[in-house]
Design a protein around this motif. Structure first.
Motif, mmCIF file in Angstrom:
data_model
loop_
_atom_site.group_PDB
_atom_site.id
_atom_site.type_symbol
_atom_site.label_atom_id
_atom_site.label_comp_id
_atom_site.label_asym_id
_atom_site.label_seq_id
_atom_site.Cartn_x
_atom_site.Cartn_y
_atom_site.Cartn_z
ATOM 1 N N GLY A 19 0.781 -1.234 0.000
ATOM 2 C CA GLY A 19 0.000 0.000 0.000
ATOM 3 C C GLY A 19 0.809 1.278 0.000
ATOM 4 O O GLY A 19 0.240 2.369 -0.083
ATOM 5 N N SER A 20 2.132 1.171 0.082
ATOM 6 C CA SER A 20 2.945 2.388 0.046
ATOM 7 C C SER A 20 3.106 2.858 -1.399
ATOM 8 O O SER A 20 3.112 2.061 -2.340
ATOM 9 C CB SER A 20 4.310 2.130 0.687
ATOM 10 O OG SER A 20 5.017 1.129 -0.012
ATOM 11 N N ALA A 21 3.211 4.161 -1.563
ATOM 12 C CA ALA A 21 3.322 4.752 -2.896
ATOM 13 C C ALA A 21 4.674 4.423 -3.514
ATOM 14 O O ALA A 21 5.706 4.437 -2.837
ATOM 15 C CB ALA A 21 3.141 6.260 -2.820
ATOM 16 N N ILE A 22 4.660 4.140 -4.808
ATOM 17 C CA ILE A 22 5.914 3.962 -5.539
ATOM 18 C C ILE A 22 6.524 5.338 -5.730
ATOM 19 O O ILE A 22 5.860 6.258 -6.217
ATOM 20 C CB ILE A 22 5.660 3.255 -6.889
ATOM 21 C CG1 ILE A 22 5.238 1.802 -6.623
ATOM 22 C CG2 ILE A 22 6.885 3.332 -7.801
ATOM 23 C CD1 ILE A 22 4.908 1.000 -7.859
ATOM 24 N N ALA A 23 7.763 5.490 -5.339
ATOM 25 C CA ALA A 23 8.413 6.794 -5.373
ATOM 26 C C ALA A 23 9.339 6.970 -6.569
ATOM 27 O O ALA A 23 9.649 8.100 -6.956
ATOM 28 C CB ALA A 23 9.196 7.022 -4.082
ATOM 29 N N CYS A 24 9.786 5.877 -7.164
ATOM 30 C CA CYS A 24 10.737 5.948 -8.274
ATOM 31 C C CYS A 24 10.059 6.565 -9.501
ATOM 32 O O CYS A 24 9.112 6.014 -10.056
ATOM 33 C CB CYS A 24 11.252 4.551 -8.599
ATOM 34 S SG CYS A 24 12.317 4.493 -10.050
ATOM 35 N N ILE A 25 10.565 7.713 -9.929
ATOM 36 C CA ILE A 25 9.968 8.442 -11.052
ATOM 37 C C ILE A 25 9.994 7.614 -12.331
ATOM 38 O O ILE A 25 9.044 7.647 -13.117
ATOM 39 C CB ILE A 25 10.680 9.805 -11.254
ATOM 40 C CG1 ILE A 25 10.412 10.727 -10.050
ATOM 41 C CG2 ILE A 25 10.253 10.474 -12.542
ATOM 42 C CD1 ILE A 25 8.954 11.079 -9.835
ATOM 43 N N GLU A 26 11.048 6.856 -12.550
ATOM 44 C CA GLU A 26 11.119 6.039 -13.775
ATOM 45 C C GLU A 26 10.041 4.952 -13.771
ATOM 46 O O GLU A 26 9.416 4.682 -14.796
ATOM 47 C CB GLU A 26 12.504 5.425 -13.948
ATOM 48 C CG GLU A 26 12.720 4.775 -15.299
ATOM 49 C CD GLU A 26 12.439 5.692 -16.486
ATOM 50 O OE1 GLU A 26 11.907 5.192 -17.504
ATOM 51 O OE2 GLU A 26 12.727 6.900 -16.425
#
Length: 75
Positions: A19-26
């Motif tokens: 449930g945590s947001a994906i932070a990697c912009i790519e």
């Protein structure tokens, strides 16, 4: 305050299994692009199908059935 997709507010905030947001912009770019491509293919199918005489409802039902039947790792 609701979280917003940093690259495209029209798309969801991509999350991991916990449930945590994906932070990697790519990674976000890849997921966003895949969704935009999928949307365009689905729209092409709807437009072509209506032009060929199908109803929009029938085509959407077919698309929903295809998506519902997808499996990540088919046996």
């Amino acid at each position: 305050m609701k979280a917003v997709n940093p690259l495209d507010p029209a798309l969801p905030v991509w999350q991991t299994a916990d449930g945590s947001a994906i932070a990697c912009i790519e990674k976000i770019r890849v997921l966003n692009e895949n969704c935009r491509e999928f949307r365009q293919v689905a729209l092409d199918l709807l437009e072509d199908g209506v032009l060929l005489g199908c109803t929009e409802t029938q085509l959407k039902d077919a698309l929903f059935a295809i998506v519902a039947g997808l499996r990540v790792f088919a046996d």
